[in-house]
Structures are given as structure tokens and as C-alpha cells.
Design a protein around this motif. Structure first.
Motif, PDB file in Angstrom:
ATOM      1  N   UNK A 104      -2.955   1.800 -18.404  1.00 32.09           N
ATOM      2  CA  UNK A 104      -2.332   1.486 -19.695  1.00 32.09           C
ATOM      3  C   UNK A 104      -3.075   0.353 -20.388  1.00 32.09           C
ATOM      4  N   UNK A 105      -3.447  -0.686 -19.624  1.00 31.37           N
ATOM      5  CA  UNK A 105      -4.217  -1.803 -20.211  1.00 31.37           C
ATOM      6  C   UNK A 105      -5.592  -1.332 -20.675  1.00 31.37           C
ATOM      7  N   UNK A 106      -6.219  -0.485 -19.874  1.00 34.47           N
ATOM      8  CA  UNK A 106      -7.531   0.043 -20.253  1.00 34.47           C
ATOM      9  C   UNK A 106      -7.422   0.841 -21.553  1.00 34.47           C
ATOM     10  N   UNK A 107      -6.440   1.718 -21.642  1.00 33.50           N
ATOM     11  CA  UNK A 107      -6.261   2.519 -22.858  1.00 33.50           C
ATOM     12  C   UNK A 107      -6.036   1.634 -24.073  1.00 33.50           C
ATOM     13  N   UNK A 108      -5.236   0.592 -23.895  1.00 32.37           N
ATOM     14  CA  UNK A 108      -4.982  -0.327 -25.004  1.00 32.37           C
ATOM     15  C   UNK A 108      -6.277  -1.019 -25.433  1.00 32.37           C
ATOM     16  N   UNK A 109      -7.075  -1.452 -24.481  1.00 36.64           N
ATOM     17  CA  UNK A 109      -8.347  -2.101 -24.797  1.00 36.64           C
ATOM     18  C   UNK A 109      -9.307  -1.155 -25.501  1.00 36.64           C
ATOM     19  N   UNK A 110      -9.341   0.080 -25.052  1.00 32.32           N
ATOM     20  CA  UNK A 110     -10.251   1.066 -25.662  1.00 32.32           C
ATOM     21  C   UNK A 110      -9.843   1.383 -27.089  1.00 32.32           C
ATOM     22  N   UNK A 111      -8.556   1.409 -27.382  1.00 38.08           N
ATOM     23  CA  UNK A 111      -8.123   1.736 -28.748  1.00 38.08           C
ATOM     24  C   UNK A 111      -8.179   0.537 -29.685  1.00 38.08           C
ATOM     25  N   UNK A 112      -7.977  -0.669 -29.171  1.00 37.38           N
ATOM     26  CA  UNK A 112      -8.010  -1.842 -30.047  1.00 37.38           C
ATOM     27  C   UNK A 112      -9.421  -2.277 -30.388  1.00 37.38           C
ATOM     28  N   UNK A 168       0.820  -1.207   0.000  1.00 35.25           N
ATOM     29  CA  UNK A 168       0.000   0.000   0.000  1.00 35.25           C
ATOM     30  C   UNK A 168       0.858   1.263   0.000  1.00 35.25           C
ATOM     31  N   UNK A 169       2.140   1.112  -0.289  1.00 37.12           N
ATOM     32  CA  UNK A 169       3.031   2.258  -0.382  1.00 37.12           C
ATOM     33  C   UNK A 169       2.705   3.053  -1.650  1.00 37.12           C
ATOM     34  N   UNK A 170       2.829   4.390  -1.583  1.00 38.11           N
ATOM     35  CA  UNK A 170       2.455   5.227  -2.731  1.00 38.11           C
ATOM     36  C   UNK A 170       3.107   4.823  -4.054  1.00 38.11           C
ATOM     37  N   UNK A 171       4.377   4.492  -4.053  1.00 36.57           N
ATOM     38  CA  UNK A 171       5.036   4.103  -5.313  1.00 36.57           C
ATOM     39  C   UNK A 171       4.440   2.832  -5.910  1.00 36.57           C
ATOM     40  N   UNK A 172       4.109   1.873  -5.053  1.00 37.02           N
ATOM     41  CA  UNK A 172       3.507   0.624  -5.541  1.00 37.02           C
ATOM     42  C   UNK A 172       2.090   0.853  -6.062  1.00 37.02           C
ATOM     43  N   UNK A 173       1.327   1.700  -5.385  1.00 35.86           N
ATOM     44  CA  UNK A 173      -0.026   2.014  -5.838  1.00 35.86           C
ATOM     45  C   UNK A 173       0.005   2.799  -7.148  1.00 35.86           C
ATOM     46  N   UNK A 174       0.938   3.729  -7.246  1.00 34.02           N
ATOM     47  CA  UNK A 174       1.082   4.512  -8.481  1.00 34.02           C
ATOM     48  C   UNK A 174       1.457   3.601  -9.648  1.00 34.02           C
ATOM     49  N   UNK A 175       2.369   2.679  -9.414  1.00 33.78           N
ATOM     50  CA  UNK A 175       2.793   1.731 -10.453  1.00 33.78           C
ATOM     51  C   UNK A 175       1.619   0.852 -10.886  1.00 33.78           C
ATOM     52  N   UNK A 176       0.859   0.347  -9.923  1.00 33.73           N
ATOM     53  CA  UNK A 176      -0.295  -0.496 -10.247  1.00 33.73           C
ATOM     54  C   UNK A 176      -1.330   0.293 -11.048  1.00 33.73           C
ATOM     55  N   UNK A 177      -1.602   1.526 -10.633  1.00 34.74           N
ATOM     56  CA  UNK A 177      -2.578   2.361 -11.351  1.00 34.74           C
ATOM     57  C   UNK A 177      -2.119   2.603 -12.790  1.00 34.74           C
ATOM     58  N   UNK A 178      -0.829   2.843 -12.963  1.00 35.43           N
ATOM     59  CA  UNK A 178      -0.291   3.053 -14.310  1.00 35.43           C
ATOM     60  C   UNK A 178      -0.495   1.820 -15.169  1.00 35.43           C
ATOM     61  N   UNK A 179      -0.204   0.638 -14.635  1.00 37.03           N
ATOM     62  CA  UNK A 179      -0.386  -0.606 -15.398  1.00 37.03           C
ATOM     63  C   UNK A 179      -1.860  -0.816 -15.758  1.00 37.03           C
ATOM     64  N   UNK A 180      -2.752  -0.573 -14.800  1.00 37.87           N
ATOM     65  CA  UNK A 180      -4.184  -0.777 -15.034  1.00 37.87           C
ATOM     66  C   UNK A 180      -4.691   0.156 -16.129  1.00 37.87           C
TER      67      UNK A 180
END
Length: 148
Positions: free
Chosen positions: A138-146, A124-136
Motif C-alpha cells: 500500500x505504501x509502495x502504491x501510494x509512493x508510485x502514484x504521488x 512469522x505467522x501467515x496473518x501477520x506476514x500478510x498484514x505486513x505485506x499489505x502495508x508495504x
């Protein structure tokens, strides 16, 4: 062969009109460790979807659980916001241990899940949460464009 081609074209047309590609706004339910805040920040930075603060004005609902009643969760969130406006305090976020790392976008009108992904933050550390949010996101954006 013609039947297969027609079915394939029909499927593509249906995907192009899916709520995932046509949605413009999203409401985020609270998530463990405040991950919803990091997701909102990333969505806003990317201009992927407009983050709204009222569920009834959203096209999609971002949540980390489907068990139970989504309507109940939305009602509880509305009550919490009403309590906040009256000066009652509440915990900043849900406990981190509750999350299982699966996230869903639900069409608010139909209640159908239109997208999901798995991403377990390391902590639950900020860097880990930020990294997870970025991955999520990024996947959403890829799904929306494909699927457009």
C-alpha cells in the motif's frame, strides 16, 4: 524567483522519470519468514509491478537488506535456483529473526535505492506476514502514484 521556479519544475520532472514510477517489473530476494512470497502475491493482485523469477529481467530488486553486496545476493539466488532445477533441496525461507523490518527497492541497473519503508511483522505467522505485506505494498502504491 525564476530560478526557484525552474529548480522546482526540474525536480518534478526528474521525479516523474524516476525508476520508481517507470519500472514495470520486480524481482524479490528471499526474506525472513517467506515475506517475499506474500509481497509477490500482493504485487500480483494489485498489478502494481510484474513479478519476475529472473533478476536479470527485472527493473527493480526488492530486498530486506543492503549490507553486503547485492550482486553477491543475486548470484547466490541464481545458484539456488540452479540447484533447485537439479533436484537439490533448500530451506523454504530465511530465518525470521534476521529481518530488521526495513525493505528496499533497488534499481537493478544502477544499484541505487529508489524507495524504502519500515514494517516489522509481529511474527512469522501467515496473518501477520500478510498484514505486513499489505502495508508495504500500500505504501509502495501510494509512493508510485504521488511521484507521477
Amino acid at each position: 524567483m525564476k530560478t526557484f521556479l525552474f529548480a522546482a519544475l526540474f525536480s518534478l520532472a526528474a521525479l516523474a522519470q524516476s525508476p520508481l514510477t517507470t519500472a514495470k517489473s520486480v524481482f524479490l530476494l528471499p526474506m525472513p519468514g517467506g515475506l517475499d512470497q506474500y509481497l509477490a502475491s500482493r504485487l500480483t493482485q494489485d498489478s502494481t509491478l510484474t513479478v519476475v523469477t529472473k533478476a536479470d529481467s527485472a527493473d527493480l530488486i526488492f530486498t530486506d537488506q543492503l549490507s553486503g553486496n547485492l550482486e553477491k545476493s543475486l548470484a547466490e539466488e541464481a545458484q539456488t535456483k540452479q540447484d533447485d532445477s537439479k533436484g537439490f533441496s533448500r530451506p523454504a525461507s530465511r530465518p525470521f529473526s534476521r529481518g530488521k523490518g526495513t525493505y528496499f527497492l533497488v534499481d537493478r541497473k544502477t544499484g541505487n535505492v529508489v524507495w524504502s519503508t519500515i514494517e516489522q511483522p509481529k511474527s512469522s505467522q501467515p496473518d501477520d506476514l500478510k498484514r505486513a505485506a499489505t502495508h508495504i505494498i500500500d505504501r509502495l502504491n501510494k509512493s508510485r502514484t504521488t511521484t507521477k
